[in-house]
Motif scaffolding. Structure first.
Motif, PDB file in Angstrom:
ATOM      1  N   ASP A   1       2.214  65.977  45.594  1.00  0.00           N
ATOM      2  CA  ASP A   1       2.629  65.305  46.824  1.00  0.00           C
ATOM      3  C   ASP A   1       2.426  63.798  46.677  1.00  0.00           C
ATOM      4  O   ASP A   1       1.494  63.346  46.005  1.00  0.00           O
ATOM      5  CB  ASP A   1       1.823  65.803  48.024  1.00  0.00           C
ATOM      6  CG  ASP A   1       2.168  67.227  48.414  1.00  0.00           C
ATOM      7  OD1 ASP A   1       3.240  67.724  48.021  1.00  0.00           O
ATOM      8  OD2 ASP A   1       1.351  67.853  49.116  1.00  0.00           O
ATOM      9  N   VAL A   2       3.288  63.034  47.326  1.00  0.00           N
ATOM     10  CA  VAL A   2       3.209  61.580  47.272  1.00  0.00           C
ATOM     11  C   VAL A   2       2.633  61.078  48.591  1.00  0.00           C
ATOM     12  O   VAL A   2       3.190  61.338  49.662  1.00  0.00           O
ATOM     13  CB  VAL A   2       4.601  60.956  47.013  1.00  0.00           C
ATOM     14  CG1 VAL A   2       4.510  59.438  46.956  1.00  0.00           C
ATOM     15  CG2 VAL A   2       5.208  61.509  45.725  1.00  0.00           C
ATOM     16  N   TYR A   3       1.508  60.394  48.515  1.00  0.00           N
ATOM     17  CA  TYR A   3       0.851  59.817  49.686  1.00  0.00           C
ATOM     18  C   TYR A   3       1.370  58.396  49.889  1.00  0.00           C
ATOM     19  O   TYR A   3       1.245  57.559  48.999  1.00  0.00           O
ATOM     20  CB  TYR A   3      -0.668  59.765  49.486  1.00  0.00           C
ATOM     21  CG  TYR A   3      -1.335  61.114  49.455  1.00  0.00           C
ATOM     22  CD1 TYR A   3      -1.991  61.597  50.586  1.00  0.00           C
ATOM     23  CD2 TYR A   3      -1.308  61.914  48.317  1.00  0.00           C
ATOM     24  CE1 TYR A   3      -2.607  62.837  50.568  1.00  0.00           C
ATOM     25  CE2 TYR A   3      -1.916  63.148  48.291  1.00  0.00           C
ATOM     26  CZ  TYR A   3      -2.562  63.606  49.424  1.00  0.00           C
ATOM     27  OH  TYR A   3      -3.177  64.836  49.399  1.00  0.00           O
ATOM     28  N   PHE A   4       1.990  58.158  51.044  1.00  0.00           N
ATOM     29  CA  PHE A   4       2.400  56.803  51.414  1.00  0.00           C
ATOM     30  C   PHE A   4       1.197  56.150  52.075  1.00  0.00           C
ATOM     31  O   PHE A   4       0.838  56.488  53.199  1.00  0.00           O
ATOM     32  CB  PHE A   4       3.585  56.849  52.383  1.00  0.00           C
ATOM     33  CG  PHE A   4       4.927  57.043  51.722  1.00  0.00           C
ATOM     34  CD1 PHE A   4       5.080  57.833  50.603  1.00  0.00           C
ATOM     35  CD2 PHE A   4       6.047  56.433  52.244  1.00  0.00           C
ATOM     36  CE1 PHE A   4       6.319  58.019  50.005  1.00  0.00           C
ATOM     37  CE2 PHE A   4       7.295  56.609  51.664  1.00  0.00           C
ATOM     38  CZ  PHE A   4       7.435  57.391  50.543  1.00  0.00           C
ATOM     39  N   VAL A   5       0.566  55.209  51.370  1.00  0.00           N
ATOM     40  CA  VAL A   5      -0.727  54.683  51.767  1.00  0.00           C
ATOM     41  C   VAL A   5      -0.639  53.442  52.659  1.00  0.00           C
ATOM     42  O   VAL A   5      -1.342  53.339  53.665  1.00  0.00           O
ATOM     43  CB  VAL A   5      -1.574  54.365  50.508  1.00  0.00           C
ATOM     44  CG1 VAL A   5      -2.932  53.814  50.889  1.00  0.00           C
ATOM     45  CG2 VAL A   5      -1.718  55.600  49.631  1.00  0.00           C
TER      46      VAL A   5
ATOM     47  N   ASP B   1       2.772  51.032  49.141  1.00  0.00           N
ATOM     48  CA  ASP B   1       1.881  51.569  48.112  1.00  0.00           C
ATOM     49  C   ASP B   1       1.844  53.079  48.237  1.00  0.00           C
ATOM     50  O   ASP B   1       1.818  53.613  49.351  1.00  0.00           O
ATOM     51  CB  ASP B   1       0.449  51.045  48.310  1.00  0.00           C
ATOM     52  CG  ASP B   1       0.279  49.608  47.867  1.00  0.00           C
ATOM     53  OD1 ASP B   1       0.952  49.190  46.911  1.00  0.00           O
ATOM     54  OD2 ASP B   1      -0.535  48.901  48.490  1.00  0.00           O
ATOM     55  N   TYR B   2       1.834  53.763  47.106  1.00  0.00           N
ATOM     56  CA  TYR B   2       1.731  55.219  47.130  1.00  0.00           C
ATOM     57  C   TYR B   2       0.767  55.717  46.057  1.00  0.00           C
ATOM     58  O   TYR B   2       0.463  55.001  45.099  1.00  0.00           O
ATOM     59  CB  TYR B   2       3.097  55.887  46.981  1.00  0.00           C
ATOM     60  CG  TYR B   2       3.783  55.689  45.637  1.00  0.00           C
ATOM     61  CD1 TYR B   2       3.449  56.467  44.532  1.00  0.00           C
ATOM     62  CD2 TYR B   2       4.793  54.752  45.487  1.00  0.00           C
ATOM     63  CE1 TYR B   2       4.087  56.302  43.309  1.00  0.00           C
ATOM     64  CE2 TYR B   2       5.443  54.580  44.276  1.00  0.00           C
ATOM     65  CZ  TYR B   2       5.088  55.359  43.184  1.00  0.00           C
ATOM     66  OH  TYR B   2       5.720  55.194  41.980  1.00  0.00           O
ATOM     67  N   LYS B   3       0.309  56.911  46.255  1.00  0.00           N
ATOM     68  CA  LYS B   3      -0.529  57.618  45.281  1.00  0.00           C
ATOM     69  C   LYS B   3       0.073  59.011  45.112  1.00  0.00           C
ATOM     70  O   LYS B   3       0.563  59.600  46.073  1.00  0.00           O
ATOM     71  CB  LYS B   3      -1.967  57.762  45.776  1.00  0.00           C
ATOM     72  CG  LYS B   3      -2.638  56.461  46.132  1.00  0.00           C
ATOM     73  CD  LYS B   3      -3.414  55.933  44.974  1.00  0.00           C
ATOM     74  CE  LYS B   3      -4.199  54.706  45.402  1.00  0.00           C
ATOM     75  NZ  LYS B   3      -3.893  53.537  44.666  1.00  0.00           N
ATOM     76  N   ILE B   4      -0.008  59.539  43.907  1.00  0.00           N
ATOM     77  CA  ILE B   4       0.459  60.893  43.667  1.00  0.00           C
ATOM     78  C   ILE B   4      -0.757  61.801  43.575  1.00  0.00           C
ATOM     79  O   ILE B   4      -1.652  61.568  42.761  1.00  0.00           O
ATOM     80  CB  ILE B   4       1.312  60.982  42.389  1.00  0.00           C
ATOM     81  CG1 ILE B   4       2.535  60.058  42.535  1.00  0.00           C
ATOM     82  CG2 ILE B   4       1.732  62.425  42.118  1.00  0.00           C
ATOM     83  CD1 ILE B   4       3.399  59.952  41.327  1.00  0.00           C
ATOM     84  N   GLY B   5      -0.793  62.807  44.452  1.00  0.00           N
ATOM     85  CA  GLY B   5      -1.915  63.731  44.503  1.00  0.00           C
ATOM     86  C   GLY B   5      -1.852  64.779  43.406  1.00  0.00           C
ATOM     87  O   GLY B   5      -0.847  64.928  42.714  1.00  0.00           O
TER      88      GLY B   5
END
Length: 101
Positions: free
Chosen positions: A37-41, A29-33
């Motif tokens: 930047d891409v957060y690998f959650v 799962d990831y989120k784009i800040g």
């Protein structure tokens, strides 16, 4: 099971990288800040696929996708952090300056 022929895909609608095998899906799962930047959650590999190198392949290929898209990551997931610590010389260039391992 032929891992060499499997490829990780970016499922943008679900905000996750996926690797599908035998009807099971391993994913990150990831989120784009706001900064891009891409957060690998979170990383998850189904029990049936565990111990076969699926998790490492998933992380490697997800990082390749990040690199191809000229993005930087901030790993929050312990599995991804552990992978990066072991392979830092190969992936340091995709880490955001805000990333902490």
């Amino acid at each position: 099971m032929d891992l060499a022929n499997l490829k990780t895909k970016d499922n943008e609608s679900e905000s996750r990288f996926e690797l599908s095998l035998d009807g099971e899906i391993a994913f990150i799962d990831y989120k784009i800040g706001k900064s891009g930047d891409v957060y690998f959650v979170h990383t998850e590999v189904p029990k049936q696929l565990g111990g076969k190198g699926i998790g490492h392949k998933l992380v490697r290929e997800s990082l390749e996708i990040i690199e191809q898209n000229d993005c930087l990551i901030i790993p929050l997931c312990p599995f991804v952090k552990s992978f990066l610590k072991s392979h830092i010389s190969d992936y340091e260039h995709v880490l955001s300056e805000r990333a902490k391992l």
